[in-house]
Design an enzyme around this catalytic site. Structure first.
Site, mmCIF file in Angstrom:
data_model
loop_
_atom_site.group_PDB
_atom_site.id
_atom_site.type_symbol
_atom_site.label_atom_id
_atom_site.label_comp_id
_atom_site.label_asym_id
_atom_site.label_seq_id
_atom_site.Cartn_x
_atom_site.Cartn_y
_atom_site.Cartn_z
ATOM 1 C CD GLU A 216 42.337 39.668 28.180
ATOM 2 O OE1 GLU A 216 43.211 39.818 27.300
ATOM 3 O OE2 GLU A 216 42.623 39.454 29.389
ATOM 4 C CD GLU A 217 44.031 38.717 32.043
ATOM 5 O OE1 GLU A 217 44.765 38.029 31.315
ATOM 6 O OE2 GLU A 217 44.282 39.898 32.327
ATOM 7 C CG HIS B 269 49.039 37.672 33.774
ATOM 8 N ND1 HIS B 269 48.909 36.938 32.608
ATOM 9 C CD2 HIS B 269 48.150 38.688 33.654
ATOM 10 C CE1 HIS B 269 48.008 37.484 31.824
ATOM 11 N NE2 HIS B 269 47.531 38.563 32.451
ATOM 12 C CG HIS C 82 39.781 42.091 30.596
ATOM 13 N ND1 HIS C 82 40.139 41.596 31.839
ATOM 14 C CD2 HIS C 82 40.949 42.455 30.013
ATOM 15 C CE1 HIS C 82 41.450 41.646 31.986
ATOM 16 N NE2 HIS C 82 41.973 42.187 30.902
ATOM 17 C CG ASP D 112 43.927 44.434 28.659
ATOM 18 O OD1 ASP D 112 44.393 44.655 29.791
ATOM 19 O OD2 ASP D 112 43.713 43.289 28.224
ATOM 20 C CG ASP E 146 45.959 42.695 32.907
ATOM 21 O OD1 ASP E 146 45.025 43.017 32.155
ATOM 22 O OD2 ASP E 146 46.653 41.667 32.732
ATOM 23 C CG ASP F 174 38.631 38.273 33.027
ATOM 24 O OD1 ASP F 174 38.432 39.231 32.260
ATOM 25 O OD2 ASP F 174 39.368 37.306 32.725
#
Length: 490
Positions: A149-150, A461, A76, A173, A119, A78
């Protein structure tokens, strides 16, 4: 040449450094998407954008590999935009400032005060590096780069049948070298809305702002079992106890920034009777000592700061305050159940990720994750009951399915055997308590055989995010070896 670009494999790290220079938080992927499309076109590759913004790039098989099964490499585009409160950074404009650190367990790449975007930037970089390489043998190859995705998996939800031709998908991922994933949790977002009733502040009060900070935070899936504290829950616990003992009236309450990140910071504004300020400060000091002692082995940097802001004209009514604080305190959080089938794996969890005052409204956002639909439903009913008993309206959205493990996966067997050949050890076959897109891909492509693997990424994150350099090279070796070992079409 920068230090990152000198790392091995060079091409992967050079591309990752380029990605770090282009802003690409969730919901704002236009710049990175345009760069990828231009980059692929300059290489003479076929690149298409679908209706929701996913990119599909195709590369013919290398000589002698034309009869192999087609492979889709998936990542992904983003990243999660998180920063420390003291860090000045605009994720829509500023580049990620990545640098190398040396720790007892090796060398890592991290970022200055923000999430790094390893990530899934490392996975994306690996897929693009293979597209750019002329010395990596592979069969018919497609790269699928999804959006958002996030923050909702919009790209995976919107993927249409017929765009991709391959039968095997490698998701890039995952975040632990030596672990190969064959399943993941599904998820569900919840948003509870309270109406805030205000009234004039009482007489003879003093105004304060109380903040909690210094927590580690992290990914609300892969870090949920670590015992890291939730800033929202810690602050609410104190405010509820204090409001039962003192004449305290809230004016604002906020915490967390993403529903899929464990909250690291929260703050509240309130007024309190001047006669009770000294006793309140003593209770606050006692509470801080208590949580430092109880959480000290995990949360080593907890701080609570009390300051005096400008005075307030209005505060929440006592009914509003009690309803919101009691509901937030009662809301489940953390691990709800461990898996009975897979030792050490979380089955169901919940993250009270965001609490926010918005004018005359108060919002609480949760993210439920579960390996089973029934576990997700059970958590959903608990959250619904908790907030509805307190008078809030709650809605759920963004449900996505888990990825059910396929114990007969031929691709899994290929990856496992290849790993053992390369590193002389057997990888762990795992199910991850996080929302990979693979479960959603099965809707449009039910025949796909899928696996997921990646390098070691710690604290995704959160601004502590870092990727271990040595494992990136191991991941790359595994990826190119798997591509070489893909069997021929039946």
């Amino acid at each position: 040449m920068s230090k990152l670009a000198q790392l091995q494999p060079n091409k992967l790290w050079q591309i990752f450094e380029q990605i770090c220079s282009i802003p690409h938080p969730s919901k704002h992927e236009q710049k990175i998407s345009l760069w990828i499309q231009t980059w692929a076109s300059e290489l003479g590759l076929s690149v298409k954008e679908d209706a929701v913004g996913n990119l599909i790039i195709k590369k013919p098989a290398t000589a002698g590999m034309e009869s192999r099964k087609g492979v889709i490499l998936q990542a992904h585009m983003d990243m999660v935009p998180q920063k420390n409160s003291a860090t000045k950074h605009d994720f829509l404009v500023d580049p990620i400032k990545a640098y190398i650190i040396t720790e007892a367990d090796g060398d890592w790449v991290t970022a200055e005060g923000t999430t790094l975007g390893a990530d899934n930037g490392i996975g994306l970089s690996s897929a693009l590096a293979i597209l750019a390489s002329d010395d990596v043998p592979h069969g018919p190859l497609e790269v699928l780069v999804t959006i958002d995705e996030e923050a909702g998996m919009t790209g995976a939800f919107g993927l249409e049948a017929g765009w991709l031709e391959g039968d095997l998908l490698i998701n890039t991922d995952s975040e632990q070298e030596g672990e190969i994933y064959m399943g993941c949790a599904g998820g569900l977002d919840g948003e509870a809305m309270f109406a805030i009733a205000n009234e004039d502040v009482p007489a003879d009060v003093e105004s304060f702002n109380l903040s909690i900070s210094g927590l580690k935070g992290g990914h609300s899936g892969v870090d949920i079992h670590t015992g890291r504290a939730n800033a929202n829950k810690l602050l609410v616990r104190f405010l509820l106890a204090a409001s039962n003992e003192f004449e305290l009236r809230l004016t604002e309450l906020n915490g967390g920034s993403l529903r899929n990140a464990i909250p690291r910071e929260a703050d509240a504004s309130f007024v309190i009777s001047k006669a009770q300020v000294s006793a309140f400060k003593a209770k606050l000091a006692e509470y801080l000592t208590t949580i430092r002692q109880s959480l000290g082995s995990i949360e080593t940097g907890i701080e609570m700061l009390l300051i005096s802001p400008e005075t307030f004209d209005e505060c929440w009514t006592l009914d509003t305050q009690n309803s919101i604080l009691r509901a937030l305190n009662a809301c489940p959080n953390g691990v709800l159940r461990m898996s009975d089938d897979i030792e050490g794996i979380v089955e169901t969890s919940l993250n009270l990720g965001v609490i926010r005052s918005k004018g005359n409204k108060f919002v609480a956002m949760t993210l439920i994750r579960s390996l089973h639909d029934d576990g997700r439903l059970d958590a959903q009913t608990m959250v619904k009951s908790t907030f509805e008993l307190a008078g809030a309206a709650i809605k759920f959205s963004g449900a996505y399915p888990g990825w059910k493990p396929d114990t007969g996966s031929a691709l899994m067997q290929t990856v496992r055997d290849t790993y053992q050949e390369l590193f002389n050890k057997v990888p762990e076959i795992m199910v991850i308590h996080a929302g990979l897109e693979c479960g959603l891909f099965k809707t449009a492509y039910p025949h796909w055989d899928m696996v997921s693997f990646g390098p070691t990424i710690k604290f995704p994150h959160s601004p502590d995010e870092k990727v271990q350099i040595a494992t990136v090279e191991q991941y790359w070796q595994l990826l190119i070896a798997v591509l070489a070992n893909i069997p021929e079409k039946a």
